[in-house]
Design a protein around this motif. Structure first.
Motif, mmCIF file in Angstrom:
data_model
loop_
_atom_site.group_PDB
_atom_site.id
_atom_site.type_symbol
_atom_site.label_atom_id
_atom_site.label_comp_id
_atom_site.label_asym_id
_atom_site.label_seq_id
_atom_site.Cartn_x
_atom_site.Cartn_y
_atom_site.Cartn_z
ATOM 1 N N LEU A 103 -3.611 -3.748 10.410
ATOM 2 C CA LEU A 103 -2.470 -4.208 9.617
ATOM 3 C C LEU A 103 -1.504 -5.062 10.445
ATOM 4 O O LEU A 103 -1.330 -4.842 11.642
ATOM 5 N N ARG A 104 -0.881 -6.005 9.763
ATOM 6 C CA ARG A 104 0.276 -6.732 10.284
ATOM 7 C C ARG A 104 1.459 -6.392 9.385
ATOM 8 O O ARG A 104 1.266 -6.043 8.210
ATOM 9 N N PHE A 105 2.664 -6.541 9.900
ATOM 10 C CA PHE A 105 3.841 -6.179 9.093
ATOM 11 C C PHE A 105 3.865 -6.944 7.759
ATOM 12 O O PHE A 105 4.287 -6.430 6.737
ATOM 13 N N GLU A 106 3.353 -8.198 7.786
ATOM 14 C CA GLU A 106 3.385 -9.020 6.557
ATOM 15 C C GLU A 106 2.436 -8.505 5.479
ATOM 16 O O GLU A 106 2.514 -8.926 4.318
ATOM 17 N N ASP A 107 1.515 -7.639 5.856
ATOM 18 C CA ASP A 107 0.488 -7.199 4.902
ATOM 19 C C ASP A 107 0.986 -6.145 3.912
ATOM 20 O O ASP A 107 0.309 -5.860 2.927
ATOM 21 N N ILE A 108 2.120 -5.525 4.206
ATOM 22 C CA ILE A 108 2.548 -4.384 3.393
ATOM 23 C C ILE A 108 3.248 -4.878 2.120
ATOM 24 O O ILE A 108 4.207 -5.655 2.180
ATOM 25 N N ASP A 109 2.752 -4.397 0.969
ATOM 26 C CA ASP A 109 3.320 -4.798 -0.328
ATOM 27 C C ASP A 109 4.421 -3.849 -0.798
ATOM 28 O O ASP A 109 5.382 -4.266 -1.444
ATOM 29 N N TYR A 110 4.238 -2.559 -0.539
ATOM 30 C CA TYR A 110 5.225 -1.562 -0.966
ATOM 31 C C TYR A 110 5.378 -0.497 0.108
ATOM 32 O O TYR A 110 4.404 -0.142 0.786
ATOM 33 N N VAL A 111 6.592 0.004 0.222
ATOM 34 C CA VAL A 111 6.882 1.176 1.058
ATOM 35 C C VAL A 111 7.523 2.219 0.147
ATOM 36 O O VAL A 111 8.559 1.946 -0.469
ATOM 37 N N PHE A 112 6.895 3.364 0.042
ATOM 38 C CA PHE A 112 7.488 4.483 -0.706
ATOM 39 C C PHE A 112 8.104 5.451 0.309
ATOM 40 O O PHE A 112 7.447 5.812 1.293
ATOM 41 N N CYS A 113 9.332 5.886 0.050
ATOM 42 C CA CYS A 113 9.926 6.967 0.844
ATOM 43 C C CYS A 113 10.090 8.173 -0.066
ATOM 44 O O CYS A 113 10.851 8.105 -1.048
#
Ligand SMILES: [Zn+2]
Length: 291
Positions: A103-113
């Motif tokens: 993974l690269r940081f740009e690859d993340i579409d959503y972050v759930f907390c």
């Protein structure tokens, strides 16, 4: 944990820290040593370090890949936050794990907390040129709106028991950057991912449900920290916002999930983490899934 497949969805984990951590008598105000000893002797040996008398506790992020999205659930403690020991974990294991996941940081579409505590929001942001900015430039971050509001208010009043920096460093900059979705109890991302409120550990703690191909998994966040709490669902922790409500949420969830084949993913359970819950009278058993 090993790669878990739920229909078309794959789930892996990035570990920030693991190993023996807290003593159960320090974690659970209602702990009874005799009852605890009896349960611990019967539990899977990997959850308790007999030599030190400490529970084995992991800090990890789940990576959920659906056919359409790459999603992180909970983001550990992060870097440069200035947290005092023992929460000043080294940053490299998480960064190495993130890269090892391809993974690269740009690859993340959503972050759930699942909730906005110190160890579930850390990698939400990075310090860049003296400012806190979202780590994942293309992601939307899913925060429960009343969870966010509760920690904002506690921080502004100076009585956030986790210290002001968790909200100021990890949460508010995401909203300021326009990357947060402040959602309600019934939030559904799509057919595959949705929330279930399980309040108590924090004001609006949520579980993240994952469904695909007739299979189901649930990231349960801090609904429980240790398998002891399946044997004694009323043992809430010193970290719970409302211990009675946390116990009610835990008992209701475990009762609903027991025997259904739904795979459970508690953030703080050690490798292999993933498990199934079975009822045992008014208690429950947690069985790790090892394959
Ligand atoms: Zn936690």
């Amino acid at each position: 944990m090993r790669k878990l497949e739920i229909g078309d969805v794959t789930i892996t984990s990035i570990i920030e820290r693991d190993g023996p951590w807290r003593r159960p008598e320090d974690m659970f105000p209602a702990y009874d040593p005799e009852i605890g000893r009896r349960h611990l002797a019967e539990l899977d040996p990997l959850v308790f370090d007999v030599a030190s008398g400490r529970m084995v506790i992991t800090y990890q992020t789940f990576v959920v890949r659906t056919p359409r999205h790459t999603i992180l659930v909970d983001t550990c403690t992060g870097e440069d936050k200035g947290h005092p020991p023992p929460m000043d974990f080294p940053k490299q294991p998480w960064l190495d794990g993130f890269r090892a996941a391809g993974l690269r940081f740009e690859d993340i579409d959503y972050v759930f907390c699942t909730h906005l505590h110190i160890d579930h929001t850390g990698w939400n942001t990075l310090l860049r040129d003296g400012r806190w900015v979202p780590t994942f430039p293309n992601a939307k971050y899913i925060f429960h709106k009343r969870e966010y509001a509760a920690w904002e208010e506690a921080t502004r009043r100076g009585n956030n028991p986790h210290g002001p920096n968790v909200w100021l460093f990890n949460c508010e900059p995401v909203v300021a950057a326009g990357q947060a979705l402040l959602v309600d109890d019934d939030f559904e991302l799509d057919d595959t991912l949705w929330l279930t409120p399980t309040p108590g550990h924090s004001p609006c703690h949520c579980c993240v449900n994952i469904r695909s191909g007739g299979q189901r998994a649930v990231v349960v966040g801090d609904l429980m920290h240790h398998a002891l709490q399946c044997r004694e669902p009323d043992w809430s922790t010193i970290f719970d916002w409302d211990r009675d409500q946390a116990a009610r949420s835990r008992r209701r969830f475990l009762g609903a999930i027991a025997g259904t084949g739904t795979v459970v993913m508690p953030v703080h359970f050690p490798h292999p983490t993933v498990g199934l819950v079975e009822a045992d009278g008014d208690r429950f058993r947690y069985g790790f899934v090892r394959s």
